[in-house]
Each structure stands twice: as C-alpha cells, then as structure tokens.
Design a protein around this motif. Structure first.
Motif, short mmCIF file in Angstrom:
data_model
loop_
_atom_site.label_atom_id
_atom_site.label_comp_id
_atom_site.label_asym_id
_atom_site.label_seq_id
_atom_site.Cartn_x
_atom_site.Cartn_y
_atom_site.Cartn_z
N THR A 179 0.83 -1.21 0.00
CA THR A 179 0.00 0.00 0.00
C THR A 179 0.86 1.26 0.00
O THR A 179 0.57 2.23 -0.70
N ASN B 151 -10.22 0.37 -4.83
CA ASN B 151 -11.28 0.85 -3.96
C ASN B 151 -10.99 2.31 -3.64
O ASN B 151 -10.06 2.61 -2.88
N HIS C 275 -11.14 3.46 0.11
CA HIS C 275 -9.95 3.02 0.86
C HIS C 275 -8.73 3.84 0.46
O HIS C 275 -7.94 4.25 1.33
N ARG D 19 -8.85 7.38 2.08
CA ARG D 19 -8.54 7.34 3.51
C ARG D 19 -7.05 7.10 3.74
O ARG D 19 -6.42 7.76 4.58
#
Length: 345
Positions: A281, A313, A316, A319
């Motif tokens: 990520t 997404n 996601h 955020r």
C-alpha cells in the motif's frame, strides 16, 4: 552532425527515456526569464532540499534535470546547469522523501562542496557524498553536468555505518571499484532511452553496491555490504515495487514469486515496523503522490492515477492517502496545480 541536430537527438532520446521509465524533466528554459531563478529554487526545494540559489559570475540562469524513480525511494537524476551557488537553508525538510544522502558524479565542469567542516573540489569523473538534510554549500563556477543518485537515509544505513564520516570527501575514480562505479553510472545515463522499465530497475541494487564499495575506499571500517537478510528484503521490495500496480497482487503471489513464505517476509519487514501488504500500500501511495505532484500527469484524473497505481477501492485509497500525507488527494492535487500555475504565470 550539426549542433542543432545533436540537440534535437538528445531531446528525442530524453523524451523516450522519460516515457519508458516514468521520469520527469524540469528545465528553466520552459519558464519566463524573470521567473527562472524563483522557479528553480522552488523545484530544488520540492525535489531535493530546501536551498537558496544564486547565479555565479552573473550568468543567465539555466538548469535542466531529469528525475528517474527507482525502488525504495532511490532516484537517478542527470543534471545540466550553468554556474550557480546553492546553499542549504536552515528549515527542516518539507517531505520525508528529502531525508536522503546524495551521491554525486561530475561528468563535465568543476564543483565544490562544503559540509561537516570539510570542503571538496571535484572535476570531471570525481564523486562525493553529502547529506541533503544538513547545511551544505555547492559552488559551480562554470557550466556543470552531473548525475545525482538520491539514497534515502534508512536505505543507506542498512549498508553503511558512520555515514557522517564520509560526506564531503572526494571519491577518486581513476582505479578500483570507484572507477567501475563511475563508468557504470555514466554508461547508464547514456543508455536510458533504450532500457525498458524492468532492465532499469534491475540495475539499482548492483549499482548501489558499487557505490557502497566505492565509499569503502574512504574509510574501510565504516562500510559493510548488505547481509543476507538485507539482500533478501531488497529482493522482496524490488518485486513489490515492480508489480504493486497490479490490483490482484496478493501475499501468496509475492511469496511464490520470491520463493519465501509470507510469514518469513513479514518477519523481515517487522524490523521496519511494517508488514507485506502495508508495504504494498505504501508503494502504491508513493506512486500516486509522485504523479499528482508531476506536471506530466496533470491531465489525468485522480481516479485514473489511483487505479493505474494499483488501488481498486477509491474510498480506501482516499482514507489511506489522507492518513499518510495529511491531506485528501483532491486537496493535494489542487495545491500542486496552484504551485505550477504560480511559476507558469
């Protein structure tokens, strides 16, 4: 071949390499004469370190840099410049990506570096190292061509101890490992237009190992090459960095590709207070950050950039981006655009 033809060929080759290797070109020639100095200060402050920049010998301001991202925050930057003096300002780095050491190879011209109470004078073929976060002054009394390799602090510390003892010292490249390293760096910059992304990224670790061995010439007891675990972790990170843009990338896929169990990989990453999928990520977020901050991708939407960086997404992604960088992707994009508009005006 005429000078104009040579310039045109060089520009074509650079454009090819920038496209293939996801690099960016930043040049004062693209700015109005009256804005060039302020623009250059802003760009160096954003991409390298917070500095003051002044022309030397009253020459017109000229600087052209190309920035090619490698893995783990390492970057390769061939740079051409008229005479300048650059001095590090006292304020702290504005971005974690600035927490780096810079290895410098001079390919044309003369260059003086001052740091840590030392000064070093470099000419064509010489190399040195400096800490981008600490005070330094660079004096280029004539036109210079150089190559900077940005090495994040944590990345270099895995290979070298007592790095502060090695800054602002001349790495002589007439013989030995340093001669091989300098030759490889120069050859690499000349071949960028014919390298694909996989070939380019596979050259990072061997080249950094050569640089590490070159620093060993300055103070042998300070330098140690990566141990087995560090080398293994670099191998894992290299695979992740080359494939993190795939939405379907999973721990199992990574495990099978590198021949290590997911548990073992997570144990290696635990020392860096992260895990395998958090690292994936992070690399995706770093990719989005660079693209949102780059003129080259300003015509792309945030969603397009996020998707091509491996996110599928958007909630996601938003955020995670805000958690990592403190602002929403939309706010960050707008601030990046505003900076560009100021210097394009």
């Amino acid at each position: 071949m005429t000078d104009k033809a040579m310039v045109n060929m060089r520009e074509r080759n650079m454009n090819t390499s920038l496209s293939q290797l996801h690099g960016q070109r930043l040049c004062t020639d693209d700015q109005p004469h009256s804005h060039r100095l302020d623009w250059l200060k802003e760009v160096i402050g954003r991409e390298y370190a917070n500095v003051d920049v002044n022309p030397f010998n009253d020459e017109p301001v000229f600087n052209e840099m190309a920035i090619y991202p490698w893995q783990n925050g390492v970057r390769l930057s061939p740079i051409k410049s008229h005479s300048l003096q650059i001095e590090r300002l006292s304020r702290e780095p504005t971005d974690i990506s600035q927490d780096c050491y810079f290895a410098v190879l001079i390919t044309e011209g003369k260059y003086k570096l001052e740091q840590d109470g030392r000064e070093v004078f470099l000419e064509k073929g010489d190399m040195t190292l400096y800490d981008a976060t600490q005070w330094h002054r660079i004096t280029m009394p004539q036109a210079v061509s150089k190559v900077i390799i940005s090495l994040p602090r944590d990345y270099l510390r895995q290979r070298i101890s007592h790095i502060g003892n090695l800054t602002a010292k001349k790495i002589t490249t007439q013989s030995g490992t340093a001669a091989i390293a300098a030759s490889c760096i120069q050859s690499l910059t000349q071949q960028l237009d014919i390298l694909d992304s996989n070939a380019f990224h596979s050259l990072q670790d061997p080249l950094v190992d050569l640089l590490t061995l070159s620093l060993n010439q300055l103070e042998p007891k300070s330098v140690q090459l990566s141990n087995t675990q560090s080398s293994t972790l670099f191998h894992v990170k290299r695979y992740v960095n080359q494939h993190c843009h795939y939405h379907e990338l999973t721990p199992k896929m990574i495990s099978e590709a590198v021949g290590l169990s997911v548990r073992y990989i997570n144990n290696l990453l635990q020392a860096e207070q992260t895990s395998l999928m958090r690292y994936v990520t992070q690399q995706r977020l770093n990719s989005v950050y660079r693209k949102l901050n780059s003129r080259q991708f300003m015509h792309r939407t945030i969603t397009e950039i996020a998707l091509e960086s491996g996110f599928n997404n958007m909630a996601h992604f938003s955020r995670a981006f805000k958690t990592q960088f403190g602002v929403s992707p939309r706010r960050f994009r707008q601030e990046a655009k505003n900076k560009l508009l100021i210097f394009d005006a």
